[in-house]
Structure formats: structure tokens, C-alpha cells
Write a protein that holds these residues in place. Sequence first.
Motif, PDB file in Angstrom:
ATOM      1  N   SER A 188      50.574  20.469  44.303  1.00 61.66           N
ATOM      2  CA  SER A 188      49.745  19.906  43.391  1.00 61.66           C
ATOM      3  C   SER A 188      49.531  21.008  42.342  1.00 61.66           C
ATOM      4  O   SER A 188      49.579  20.697  41.066  1.00 61.66           O
ATOM      5  CB  SER A 188      48.810  18.954  43.533  1.00 61.66           C
ATOM      6  OG  SER A 188      47.916  18.601  42.442  1.00 61.66           O
ATOM      7  N   ALA A 189      48.973  22.333  42.729  1.00 64.74           N
ATOM      8  CA  ALA A 189      48.648  23.305  41.994  1.00 64.74           C
ATOM      9  C   ALA A 189      50.007  23.857  41.130  1.00 64.74           C
ATOM     10  O   ALA A 189      49.599  23.945  40.035  1.00 64.74           O
ATOM     11  CB  ALA A 189      48.223  24.468  42.820  1.00 64.74           C
ATOM     12  N   ILE A 190      51.256  23.821  41.848  1.00 62.22           N
ATOM     13  CA  ILE A 190      52.208  24.479  40.831  1.00 62.22           C
ATOM     14  C   ILE A 190      52.654  23.414  40.045  1.00 62.22           C
ATOM     15  O   ILE A 190      52.974  23.712  39.059  1.00 62.22           O
ATOM     16  CB  ILE A 190      53.295  24.848  41.914  1.00 62.22           C
ATOM     17  CG1 ILE A 190      53.803  23.956  42.977  1.00 62.22           C
ATOM     18  CG2 ILE A 190      52.804  26.317  42.555  1.00 62.22           C
ATOM     19  CD1 ILE A 190      55.176  24.298  43.491  1.00 62.22           C
ATOM     20  N   SER A 191      52.513  21.972  40.622  1.00 65.25           N
ATOM     21  CA  SER A 191      52.812  21.035  39.456  1.00 65.25           C
ATOM     22  C   SER A 191      52.052  21.151  38.297  1.00 65.25           C
ATOM     23  O   SER A 191      52.353  21.086  36.798  1.00 65.25           O
ATOM     24  CB  SER A 191      52.712  19.557  39.932  1.00 65.25           C
ATOM     25  OG  SER A 191      53.040  19.466  41.162  1.00 65.25           O
ATOM     26  N   ASP A 230      46.355  13.366  37.044  1.00 61.16           N
ATOM     27  CA  ASP A 230      47.328  13.113  38.122  1.00 61.16           C
ATOM     28  C   ASP A 230      47.615  14.046  39.144  1.00 61.16           C
ATOM     29  O   ASP A 230      48.185  14.019  40.262  1.00 61.16           O
ATOM     30  CB  ASP A 230      48.451  12.728  37.452  1.00 61.16           C
ATOM     31  CG  ASP A 230      49.235  13.692  36.632  1.00 61.16           C
ATOM     32  OD1 ASP A 230      48.444  14.266  35.894  1.00 61.16           O
ATOM     33  OD2 ASP A 230      50.605  13.933  36.546  1.00 61.16           O
ATOM     34  N   ALA A 231      47.105  15.391  38.817  1.00 60.51           N
ATOM     35  CA  ALA A 231      47.194  16.497  39.662  1.00 60.51           C
ATOM     36  C   ALA A 231      45.907  16.469  40.580  1.00 60.51           C
ATOM     37  O   ALA A 231      44.808  16.788  40.308  1.00 60.51           O
ATOM     38  CB  ALA A 231      47.470  17.723  38.808  1.00 60.51           C
ATOM     39  N   ALA A 232      46.233  16.182  41.883  1.00 58.53           N
ATOM     40  CA  ALA A 232      44.952  16.604  42.790  1.00 58.53           C
ATOM     41  C   ALA A 232      44.213  17.873  42.756  1.00 58.53           C
ATOM     42  O   ALA A 232      42.998  18.188  43.026  1.00 58.53           O
ATOM     43  CB  ALA A 232      45.422  16.313  44.468  1.00 58.53           C
ATOM     44  N   PHE A 233      45.082  18.826  42.757  1.00 55.40           N
ATOM     45  CA  PHE A 233      44.571  20.053  42.309  1.00 55.40           C
ATOM     46  C   PHE A 233      43.639  20.210  41.398  1.00 55.40           C
ATOM     47  O   PHE A 233      42.742  20.811  41.330  1.00 55.40           O
ATOM     48  CB  PHE A 233      45.786  21.266  42.213  1.00 55.40           C
ATOM     49  CG  PHE A 233      45.468  22.412  41.417  1.00 55.40           C
ATOM     50  CD1 PHE A 233      44.849  23.531  42.327  1.00 55.40           C
ATOM     51  CD2 PHE A 233      45.535  22.652  40.311  1.00 55.40           C
ATOM     52  CE1 PHE A 233      44.147  24.859  41.814  1.00 55.40           C
ATOM     53  CE2 PHE A 233      44.966  23.720  39.495  1.00 55.40           C
ATOM     54  CZ  PHE A 233      44.521  24.971  40.279  1.00 55.40           C
ATOM     55  N   PRO A 261      51.691   9.768  34.843  1.00 50.04           N
ATOM     56  CA  PRO A 261      52.200   8.447  35.067  1.00 50.04           C
ATOM     57  C   PRO A 261      51.456   7.225  35.056  1.00 50.04           C
ATOM     58  O   PRO A 261      50.089   7.174  34.850  1.00 50.04           O
ATOM     59  CB  PRO A 261      52.826   8.595  36.381  1.00 50.04           C
ATOM     60  CG  PRO A 261      52.015   9.492  37.009  1.00 50.04           C
ATOM     61  CD  PRO A 261      51.254  10.428  36.031  1.00 50.04           C
ATOM     62  N   GLU A 262      52.234   6.092  34.970  1.00 44.34           N
ATOM     63  CA  GLU A 262      51.717   4.727  34.990  1.00 44.34           C
ATOM     64  C   GLU A 262      50.890   4.481  33.450  1.00 44.34           C
ATOM     65  O   GLU A 262      51.546   3.677  32.747  1.00 44.34           O
ATOM     66  CB  GLU A 262      50.441   4.681  35.746  1.00 44.34           C
ATOM     67  CG  GLU A 262      50.650   4.547  37.371  1.00 44.34           C
ATOM     68  CD  GLU A 262      51.593   3.219  37.882  1.00 44.34           C
ATOM     69  OE1 GLU A 262      51.446   2.315  37.373  1.00 44.34           O
ATOM     70  OE2 GLU A 262      52.497   3.555  38.686  1.00 44.34           O
ATOM     71  N   MET A 263      49.786   5.074  33.054  1.00 46.42           N
ATOM     72  CA  MET A 263      49.369   4.935  31.765  1.00 46.42           C
ATOM     73  C   MET A 263      48.762   6.347  31.585  1.00 46.42           C
ATOM     74  O   MET A 263      48.194   7.002  31.981  1.00 46.42           O
ATOM     75  CB  MET A 263      48.059   3.846  31.818  1.00 46.42           C
ATOM     76  CG  MET A 263      47.557   3.504  30.436  1.00 46.42           C
ATOM     77  SD  MET A 263      45.965   2.619  30.511  1.00 46.42           S
ATOM     78  CE  MET A 263      46.475   1.311  30.805  1.00 46.42           C
ATOM     79  N   GLU A 295      43.674   9.016  39.678  1.00 48.44           N
ATOM     80  CA  GLU A 295      44.889   9.533  39.393  1.00 48.44           C
ATOM     81  C   GLU A 295      45.907   9.164  38.398  1.00 48.44           C
ATOM     82  O   GLU A 295      46.989   9.884  38.388  1.00 48.44           O
ATOM     83  CB  GLU A 295      45.565   9.605  40.834  1.00 48.44           C
ATOM     84  CG  GLU A 295      45.946   8.250  41.243  1.00 48.44           C
ATOM     85  CD  GLU A 295      46.344   8.437  42.752  1.00 48.44           C
ATOM     86  OE1 GLU A 295      46.166   9.413  43.432  1.00 48.44           O
ATOM     87  OE2 GLU A 295      47.594   7.760  42.917  1.00 48.44           O
ATOM     88  N   ASN A 296      45.453   8.210  37.337  1.00 52.48           N
ATOM     89  CA  ASN A 296      46.555   7.782  36.351  1.00 52.48           C
ATOM     90  C   ASN A 296      45.569   7.005  35.398  1.00 52.48           C
ATOM     91  O   ASN A 296      44.437   6.769  35.718  1.00 52.48           O
ATOM     92  CB  ASN A 296      47.657   7.178  36.817  1.00 52.48           C
ATOM     93  CG  ASN A 296      47.582   5.970  37.524  1.00 52.48           C
ATOM     94  OD1 ASN A 296      46.854   4.974  37.115  1.00 52.48           O
ATOM     95  ND2 ASN A 296      48.023   5.819  38.544  1.00 52.48           N
TER      96      ASN A 296
END
Lengths: 119, 160
Positions: free
Chosen positions: B89-92, A9-12, A56-58, A32-33
Amino acid sequence: MAKILIVDDAAFMRMMLKDILSKQGHEVIEAENGKDAVEKYKANTPDLVTMDITMPEMDGIQALKAIKAGYANAKVIMCSAMGQQAMVIEAIQSGAKDFIVKPFQADRVVEAVSKVLSA
Amino acid sequence: MEFDVNVINPFLASAKRTTAMVAQIDLSIGKPYIRELKFDNEFVRIILGVTGAMTGQVIISMPEGKARDIASRMMMGMPVETLDDMAISAISELGNMIMGTAATILSENGVIIDITPPVVELGTVYMNMKSFQNVCVPLLLDNEVYMELNIIVKVKTDTE
Ligand SMILES: [Mg+2]
């Protein structure tokens, strides 16, 4: 070279994994999920999946089970911050080939991916 | 001030270990205090829910400049001048890794928790969580507050 579906889920985190895997010459698809992962798996039938758990989602465990139910030979490597032993056991029993705990070193990912792809 | 070190310590150990690994910094642990749940807009908050054997939230708050600093370190030194989507997003994900590692440490003592996906919040906020106590622990770099862990959890008793 392989087609790899990166699920997080994290783009990073997708960016970090994409960087590691594309440097190895792999083609990368992203989800992304868990729900998105199941759909992208069906549409693309990748050679390998890296699967986050907390999403999130699943979540990733549910997505793993859904993918394995439709594609018994699917190769999935879990890649999660949740490293509890019970979580690792559940993932492996549900058909995951390996379990990488975040934060990880790039080498750990490269080794796991090449091992699972060559098996 | 009363709190259980067995509840607090796994989060501190995890934050120290995770930041060392992803950002190559060695944070020192400051003095815990009971803090009101009031944040102003100079602080970025990463909010994570806790369920299972403990319930509540952990809020990682960081001065905006420190949030940009750690995002930059996590992206191999790429300059981060504003907290854009990728920096957020990185800190998340930093929050997710701190909580996941804490969950792993807690599980070694038989305490099984789950965590929710992180939410990042900016702006001024006052949270009303009267039945919860917030134990706030500053984590310092070069004697400056780099981040604060706001640990707002209750341990479930067997009768619940
Ligand atoms: Mg996640």
C-alpha cells in the motif's frame, strides 16, 4: 475532540492520517473509496472528512458532491496527490473547505483540520 | 532514439521531488533508454494509467529490496522484511503521489491528464504494447538503480 472520517484507497495513507489525527485526540473512522465514504458519512455523521480523489468505485470529487447534496453543512477537506488548479477549483466550488496536496507535512494537516473544525 | 523531453521531464522532476519528501532520499537521474516491456520477478511494478491529453501507462519498477527500503522509509523506519499488504500500500501510494505531482507540473504547461488508481504487480511478465514506445529512465541512489520509470505514453494530437 472531533469524529473524523478518513477517506483514501491506500491503507498506508489512512494509517498516516489516523496517526496524525488520533495524536490530536480525534476519533477516526475509515473509508476506502468514494462509495464507502458516502455510506459511512450517512451512518456516522462525522464532524469532518478528509477526502482523497483518485480512488476506485467512486472518486473523491463525486463523493464530495454526493455528501454535500445530502448534508449541506458537511465539512470536507480534500487530501489528494492531484494538485492541478482546475481540480482544486472544482473541489472548492463543490463545497470543500480546504485542499491538501500529497505528499504533505503533518503540520499542514493539523492546521487545516483545526481551522475547519473551529470555523 | 527519439522522445520528447517535455513529456519525460515532468515525471522525472516529480519522482525526484516526491521521493525526497516522503523518504528523504536524493535520487539522481540516469540515462534514458528504450526498453522492452519485459520484467522479471526481481522487480516490483507499480502500474498507473494515464488518460486525457496523454494516454498510456507509467510503470515504476523497483528491485524488491529497494521497494522494501522505500516502504520502510515511508513508515518512519519501521522494518519491512517482506512486502506485506501495508508495504504494498505504501509503494502504491508512492506511485500515486509521483503521478499526481507529475500531473500538477504538466498542468502548469497547459497539459491536463488524469491518472488511474495504482496496481502493484510482482512476477515475470511480458507486455505486448507494440504501438507504444517505452522510454525507461533509471533513478539512482549511491550509483545503484533504486527505481526505473517506464514512461509508455502518447501525446494526443488535436485531430484525435
Ligand atoms: Mg488514492
